[in-house]
Design a protein around this motif. Structure first.
Motif, PDB file in Angstrom:
ATOM      1  N   VAL A  23       0.761  -1.185  -0.009  1.00 41.12           N
ATOM      2  CA  VAL A  23      -0.133   0.172   0.111  1.00 41.12           C
ATOM      3  C   VAL A  23       0.937   1.131   0.018  1.00 41.12           C
ATOM      4  O   VAL A  23       1.840   1.495   0.900  1.00 41.12           O
ATOM      5  CB  VAL A  23      -0.916   0.043   1.190  1.00 41.12           C
ATOM      6  N   PHE A  24       0.635   2.242  -0.992  1.00 43.64           N
ATOM      7  CA  PHE A  24       1.400   3.275  -1.101  1.00 43.64           C
ATOM      8  C   PHE A  24       0.637   4.674  -0.752  1.00 43.64           C
ATOM      9  O   PHE A  24      -0.760   4.465  -0.792  1.00 43.64           O
ATOM     10  CB  PHE A  24       2.045   3.601  -2.404  1.00 43.64           C
ATOM     11  N   GLU A  25       1.195   5.546  -0.228  1.00 45.58           N
ATOM     12  CA  GLU A  25       0.466   6.990  -0.146  1.00 45.58           C
ATOM     13  C   GLU A  25       1.369   8.104  -0.603  1.00 45.58           C
ATOM     14  O   GLU A  25       2.493   8.262  -0.761  1.00 45.58           O
ATOM     15  CB  GLU A  25       0.645   7.235   1.173  1.00 45.58           C
ATOM     16  N   ARG A  26       0.690   8.922  -1.382  1.00 43.98           N
ATOM     17  CA  ARG A  26       1.057  10.045  -2.073  1.00 43.98           C
ATOM     18  C   ARG A  26       0.815  11.227  -1.313  1.00 43.98           C
ATOM     19  O   ARG A  26      -0.196  11.538  -0.909  1.00 43.98           O
ATOM     20  CB  ARG A  26       0.594  10.349  -3.837  1.00 43.98           C
ATOM     21  N   GLY A  27       1.678  12.298  -1.581  1.00 50.14           N
ATOM     22  CA  GLY A  27       1.568  13.478  -0.940  1.00 50.14           C
ATOM     23  C   GLY A  27       1.566  13.673   0.513  1.00 50.14           C
ATOM     24  O   GLY A  27       2.335  12.774   1.162  1.00 50.14           O
ATOM     25  N   GLN A  28       1.088  14.429   1.335  1.00 48.03           N
ATOM     26  CA  GLN A  28       1.346  14.571   2.609  1.00 48.03           C
ATOM     27  C   GLN A  28       0.545  13.127   3.365  1.00 48.03           C
ATOM     28  O   GLN A  28      -0.322  12.320   2.836  1.00 48.03           O
ATOM     29  CB  GLN A  28       0.412  15.974   3.409  1.00 48.03           C
ATOM     30  N   ARG A  29       0.604  13.069   4.604  1.00 46.58           N
ATOM     31  CA  ARG A  29       0.179  11.847   5.462  1.00 46.58           C
ATOM     32  C   ARG A  29      -1.415  12.106   5.284  1.00 46.58           C
ATOM     33  O   ARG A  29      -1.897  13.253   5.750  1.00 46.58           O
ATOM     34  CB  ARG A  29       0.559  11.835   6.707  1.00 46.58           C
ATOM     35  N   GLY A  30      -1.923  10.974   4.995  1.00 41.71           N
ATOM     36  CA  GLY A  30      -3.496  11.054   4.868  1.00 41.71           C
ATOM     37  C   GLY A  30      -3.834  11.232   3.492  1.00 41.71           C
ATOM     38  O   GLY A  30      -4.987  11.655   3.060  1.00 41.71           O
ATOM     39  N   GLY A  31      -3.088  11.428   2.593  1.00 41.06           N
ATOM     40  CA  GLY A  31      -3.155  11.725   1.031  1.00 41.06           C
ATOM     41  C   GLY A  31      -3.730  10.534   0.228  1.00 41.06           C
ATOM     42  O   GLY A  31      -4.194   9.474   0.953  1.00 41.06           O
ATOM     43  N   GLU A  32      -3.514  10.749  -1.005  1.00 43.79           N
ATOM     44  CA  GLU A  32      -4.079   9.322  -1.840  1.00 43.79           C
ATOM     45  C   GLU A  32      -3.485   8.295  -1.365  1.00 43.79           C
ATOM     46  O   GLU A  32      -2.087   8.005  -1.568  1.00 43.79           O
ATOM     47  CB  GLU A  32      -3.949   9.904  -3.189  1.00 43.79           C
ATOM     48  N   ARG A  33      -4.178   7.129  -1.356  1.00 47.98           N
ATOM     49  CA  ARG A  33      -3.499   5.807  -1.179  1.00 47.98           C
ATOM     50  C   ARG A  33      -4.159   4.877  -2.396  1.00 47.98           C
ATOM     51  O   ARG A  33      -5.059   4.836  -2.974  1.00 47.98           O
ATOM     52  CB  ARG A  33      -4.151   4.953   0.242  1.00 47.98           C
ATOM     53  N   PHE A  34      -2.991   3.860  -2.553  1.00 46.28           N
ATOM     54  CA  PHE A  34      -3.316   2.871  -3.649  1.00 46.28           C
ATOM     55  C   PHE A  34      -2.440   1.916  -3.408  1.00 46.28           C
ATOM     56  O   PHE A  34      -1.408   1.704  -2.648  1.00 46.28           O
ATOM     57  CB  PHE A  34      -3.017   3.611  -5.049  1.00 46.28           C
ATOM     58  N   GLU A  35      -2.612   0.754  -4.008  1.00 46.76           N
ATOM     59  CA  GLU A  35      -1.813  -0.556  -3.842  1.00 46.76           C
ATOM     60  C   GLU A  35      -1.562  -1.242  -5.189  1.00 46.76           C
ATOM     61  O   GLU A  35      -2.198  -0.970  -6.244  1.00 46.76           O
ATOM     62  CB  GLU A  35      -2.514  -1.482  -2.759  1.00 46.76           C
ATOM     63  N   ILE A  36      -0.200  -1.605  -5.142  1.00 45.40           N
ATOM     64  CA  ILE A  36       0.335  -2.679  -6.285  1.00 45.40           C
ATOM     65  C   ILE A  36       0.494  -4.160  -5.838  1.00 45.40           C
ATOM     66  O   ILE A  36       1.537  -4.291  -4.798  1.00 45.40           O
ATOM     67  CB  ILE A  36       1.627  -1.913  -6.661  1.00 45.40           C
ATOM     68  N   ALA A  37      -0.236  -4.735  -6.213  1.00 46.28           N
ATOM     69  CA  ALA A  37       0.079  -6.425  -6.021  1.00 46.28           C
ATOM     70  C   ALA A  37       1.292  -6.915  -6.937  1.00 46.28           C
ATOM     71  O   ALA A  37       1.636  -6.378  -7.838  1.00 46.28           O
ATOM     72  CB  ALA A  37      -1.377  -7.040  -6.619  1.00 46.28           C
ATOM     73  N   CYS A  38       1.743  -7.895  -6.232  1.00 46.72           N
ATOM     74  CA  CYS A  38       3.081  -8.455  -6.624  1.00 46.72           C
ATOM     75  C   CYS A  38       3.472  -9.900  -6.613  1.00 46.72           C
ATOM     76  O   CYS A  38       2.587 -10.420  -5.421  1.00 46.72           O
ATOM     77  CB  CYS A  38       4.292  -7.576  -6.218  1.00 46.72           C
ATOM     78  N   ASP A  39       4.071 -10.500  -7.272  1.00 48.99           N
ATOM     79  CA  ASP A  39       4.366 -11.955  -7.054  1.00 48.99           C
ATOM     80  C   ASP A  39       5.679 -11.804  -6.190  1.00 48.99           C
ATOM     81  O   ASP A  39       5.701 -12.734  -5.332  1.00 48.99           O
ATOM     82  CB  ASP A  39       4.630 -12.416  -8.532  1.00 48.99           C
ATOM     83  N   ARG A  40       6.645 -11.154  -6.452  1.00 44.42           N
ATOM     84  CA  ARG A  40       7.867 -10.683  -5.675  1.00 44.42           C
ATOM     85  C   ARG A  40       8.235  -9.319  -5.303  1.00 44.42           C
ATOM     86  O   ARG A  40       7.728  -8.618  -5.933  1.00 44.42           O
ATOM     87  CB  ARG A  40       9.154 -11.383  -6.412  1.00 44.42           C
ATOM     88  N   LEU A  41       8.461  -9.276  -3.862  1.00 50.59           N
ATOM     89  CA  LEU A  41       8.617  -7.935  -3.387  1.00 50.59           C
ATOM     90  C   LEU A  41      10.277  -7.750  -3.200  1.00 50.59           C
ATOM     91  O   LEU A  41      10.674  -8.615  -2.275  1.00 50.59           O
ATOM     92  CB  LEU A  41       8.001  -7.614  -2.121  1.00 50.59           C
ATOM     93  N   VAL A  42      11.094  -6.792  -3.585  1.00 45.43           N
ATOM     94  CA  VAL A  42      12.204  -6.404  -3.216  1.00 45.43           C
ATOM     95  C   VAL A  42      12.273  -5.115  -2.407  1.00 45.43           C
ATOM     96  O   VAL A  42      11.800  -4.112  -2.903  1.00 45.43           O
ATOM     97  CB  VAL A  42      12.923  -6.241  -4.467  1.00 45.43           C
ATOM     98  N   VAL A  43      12.689  -5.195  -1.127  1.00 49.74           N
ATOM     99  CA  VAL A  43      12.852  -4.203  -0.196  1.00 49.74           C
ATOM    100  C   VAL A  43      14.179  -3.557  -0.470  1.00 49.74           C
ATOM    101  O   VAL A  43      15.246  -3.945   0.193  1.00 49.74           O
ATOM    102  CB  VAL A  43      12.442  -4.518   1.162  1.00 49.74           C
TER     103      VAL A  43
END
Length: 420
Positions: free
Chosen positions: A143-163
């Motif tokens: 789950v990602f957030e754009r802008g200031q805290r409390g801004g637009e949220r969206f998610e990206i599904a993935c098979d593998r995650l690299v941190v």
């Protein structure tokens, strides 16, 4: 950056520093659908020494960036100062390049990110990872957030995650990453300063770093040209600490004092531009570096050299290694294979390096041993190779064999091995 945000991808990389952009570039070249996300808007700065050792150069050459790097500054090796001596120690070469460089992270990271995009990755900036959605033991989406805290949220599904979100690794913490400070860690500062020696072909390292009271500190100071056309040098200081012997030093004032001490010799200006500082987990001193379908790389996995603070080379290496693993072993449980691969590549060298670095934090040891080492070109040449981890798996000479022998014995004695 594309106008619409992908809803899912094969490989989602969070963090677009050298580790993340390197992983994204390699994964895309190997045929994966890749999204590369970062909280910052590029170009952006990053606290770093900006130096590129031969190990980092080797990885940049693999990415096809040799000519671009050589258009910047090229250095011959280390000029070590301390305890009444100055030694010129060329890069050893061998199975690695015999030259180094330096590129400000504002430029380096932006170019590496562009390299990943050209390889086929989709780049998203200004998107901060704030949560994960799980499917059992797997990460199903971030789950990602754009802008200031409390801004637009969206998610990206993935098979593998690299941190690859850096030393603090907020996403890694969400996934259970823990930093252990019982082994050595670094406290470092960096700034930029004008200099009349901005074409110097050496990295200057002052191994006898003193505080304002004249005391010898467990660390070193550095100065080297950036080759950015502005006549500037990177100037910084770094000290070592452990939970038992924490660093009792204010880094930014120490950096100013170090600059004052070096001003006449290096023709330095009076202003230290863009001073920053950071804590550095080192030598694999983190646990829980992977889950079933996710893995930490680079600084997030504490892949930082305990003896010199270098992390760009390990970031690029771990990005490539993980991308290859994801391609070759698509169904592998990363919680098992990734820590094992990290220990196979770095366990011995990180173990002995952090043990030696820990000794430097012992009061009176550096003042006693420093003068002995600086009187010997042979010892310091070996130290440069070992401290810079300029020993490859292919090296079979005596120095390489001694380093690996010491690493094996150190690892066997570790109460907590690297990445455990």
């Amino acid at each position: 950056m594309q106008s619409t945000t992908p809803q899912r991808t094969d490989v989602l990389v969070v963090g677009a520093g050298p580790a993340g952009s390197g992983a994204a570039a390699w994964a895309a070249r190997l045929g994966a659908d890749v999204v590369l996300a970062d909280a910052a808007v590029f170009p952006r700065d990053k606290t770093c020494g900006d130096g590129l050792t031969p190990r980092a150069i080797d990885e940049l050459e693999r990415l096809g960036l040799r000519d671009w790097v050589r258009a910047h500054t090229v250095n011959q090796g280390l000029r070590a100062h301390g305890f009444g001596q100055t030694l010129h120690l060329p890069w050893p070469g061998g199975n690695l390049p015999d030259w180094g460089s330096a590129i400000p992270r504002t430029e380096l990271d932006d170019h590496l990110r562009t390299t990943a995009v050209k390889a086929g990755a989709t780049a998203i900036d200004g998107a901060r990872a704030v949560d994960v959605r799980r499917d059992g033991a797997r990460v199903a989406a971030v789950v990602f957030e754009r802008g200031q805290r409390g801004g637009e949220r969206f998610e990206i599904a993935c098979d593998r995650l690299v941190v690859a979100d850096g030393v603090r690794s907020p996403l890694g913490k969400m996934l259970g990453r823990e930093w252990h400070r019982d082994t050595v860690y670094g406290v470092a500062g960096r700034s930029y300063v004008s200099s009349t020696m901005a074409d110097d072909p050496w990295i200057s390292s002052h191994l006898e770093l003193r505080g304002e009271g004249g005391e010898i500190l467990s660390g070193y100071g550095w100065l080297f040209p950036l080759g950015n056309g502005a006549g500037e040098m990177n100037l910084g200081v770094g000290t070592l600490a452990t939970a038992k012997r924490p660093a009792d030093v204010a880094i930014k004032p120490l950096m100013t004092y170090y600059a004052d001490e070096r001003r006449e010799e290096f023709g330095l200006g009076t202003e230290l531009r863009m001073p920053t500082s950071a804590l550095l987990p080192m030598g694999g001193a983190v646990s829980h570096v992977a889950g079933e379908n996710w893995a930490l790389i680079g600084d997030a996995a504490a892949c930082v050299n305990p003896l010199n603070g270098e992390g760009i080379d390990y970031g690029l290496e771990t990005g490539r290694l993980l991308a290859e693993l994801l391609t070759e072993s698509r169904g592998a449980d990363l919680s098992r294979v990734w820590p094992a691969l990290l220990r196979a590549h770095y366990g011995e060298s990180f173990s002995i390096a952090r043990r030696l670095a820990g000794l430097v934090t012992v009061p009176r040891l550096l003042p006693a041993l420093g003068p002995v080492g600086m009187r010997s070109d042979l010892l310091m040449t070996l130290a440069l190779r070992w401290m810079g981890n300029l020993v490859t798996d292919e090296d079979r000479d005596r120095a390489a064999r001694v380093w690996r022998w010491a690493g094996r014995r150190s690892l066997a004695r570790d109460a907590r091995p690297p990445f455990a």
